[in-house]
Design an enzyme around this catalytic site. Structure first.
Site, PDB file in Angstrom:
ATOM      1  CE  LYS A 198      -3.963   1.385  -9.383  1.00 10.93           C
ATOM      2  NZ  LYS A 198      -5.066   1.297  -8.424  1.00 10.93           N
ATOM      3  CG  ASP A 221      -1.864   4.899  -8.126  1.00 13.02           C
ATOM      4  OD1 ASP A 221      -1.489   4.455  -7.024  1.00 13.02           O
ATOM      5  OD2 ASP A 221      -3.056   5.013  -8.456  1.00 13.02           O
TER       6      ASP A 221
END
Ligand code: C5P
Length: 296
Positions: A11, A143
């Site tokens: 990401k 995350d």
């Protein structure tokens, strides 16, 4: 099915704002995260109950002997947690092939864990919902829930509140790893000490995505951790990306990767070519609209 291979996307942060402190020393964050076309590869093989082992390979397939393959590894811990929480009487052997640099702010370790959870759910036909996998994932790292969901999402709290939003319109992301990585806890500690001269407007970024207005998104994209987490090379990478026409250039997460958003392919490739003379790796990526998916 005896084995499954998963691609788990890395990401970048399109926006990151620090809203305050949470109990336990964590920070309350308001972020927009974007999955990208850079993938960790996780292969999971069934083994008899009680067995849990793994190996780690570099992108070229060679054994990455410096990466721990025991309970210090997030992929190993994800497999342990999945077996414990589901009560499935089985074991697994994991092979993790790393494409994402460590200490990069691109959630490579969290993508490994997300790939293990999604992959084991498929391999053992366990039927857990994405929400259940995210609740498991948040026990492993902040995350991991986003890495399970993927695509484009507003991510809040410690990272556990993940709300999918409108996708990032077509663009290219040139992502550059400086020579030194960044430690996440140290980055947050520096932020606590020095604060930030800059705070992105996350609502404006979300509105820009809802309107599919890439120019407005780029105008508002930004990272409140950028000053605290900059390495000695961050500014020169930002300057080079902007000189080649990046519509936005910023640090992702706590760094150290610094990336630019480009609308023009030849400008992105020229930026990458120049940056590759000084840095490695330099990736030219696209937005990925999903989380981990089976490839075999
Ligand atoms: O959750 P994770 O293990 O990835 O977090 C690593 C470190 O990053 C934490 O120990 C904490 O210092 C910092 N962190 C934080 N606030 C968050 C996420 C991470 O302070 N929301």
């Amino acid at each position: 099915m005896e084995r499954i291979t998963i691609h788990a996307p890395a990401k970048v942060n399109l926006a990151l704002e620090v809203c305050g402190l949470l109990p336990g020393g964590f920070h309350e964050l308001d972020m927009i995260m974007q999955a990208v076309t850079l993938y960790e590869t996780v292969t999971i093989e069934k083994r008899p109950a009680g067995e849990l082992a793994m190996e780690c390979r570099a992108a070229d397939g060679s054994l990455a002997a410096d990466i721990p393959t025991d309970s210090r590894n997030l992929a190993w811990r994800a497999a342990r947690l999945f077996l414990d929480e589901t009560g499935i009487g089985a074991g697994v052997f994991l092979t993790v092939t790393k494409a994402v640099p460590s200490q990069a702010g691109m959630a490579g370790g969290s993508a490994d864990a997300a790939g293990v959870l999604v992959g084991m759910n498929l391999l053992f036909d366990a039927g857990l919902t994405r929400e259940q996998l995210c609740r498991m994932g948040e026990k492993l790292g902040s995350d991991v829930p986003f890495c399970i969901v993927g695509g484009t999402a507003r991510v809040q709290g410690r990272g556990e509140r993940v709300t999918p939003i409108a996708p990032l319109p077509h663009c290219l992301l040139v992502a550059v790893m400086p020579h030194t990585g960044s430690s996440t806890p140290q980055g947050f500690a520096r932020y606590d000490q020095y604060g930030s001269p800059f705070h992105p407007d996350v609502d404006a970024c979300a509105a820009a995505l809802a309107a599919q207005d890439l120019a407005a998104l780029c105008k508002n994209a930004g990272n409140a951790l950028q000053t605290a987490c900059a390495t000695g090379e961050t500014q020169s990478i930002l300057d080079t990306l902007r000189a080649h026409g990046a519509a936005a250039a910023l640090l992702t997460g706590t760094g150290a990767v610094t990336y630019g958003i480009f609308t023009d392919k030849s400008a992105a490739e020229a930026a990458a070519e120049e940056l590759r003379r000084s840095f490695a790796p330099v990736f030219v990526l696209k937005p990925e609209n999903r989380g981990p998916f089976a490839v075999g």
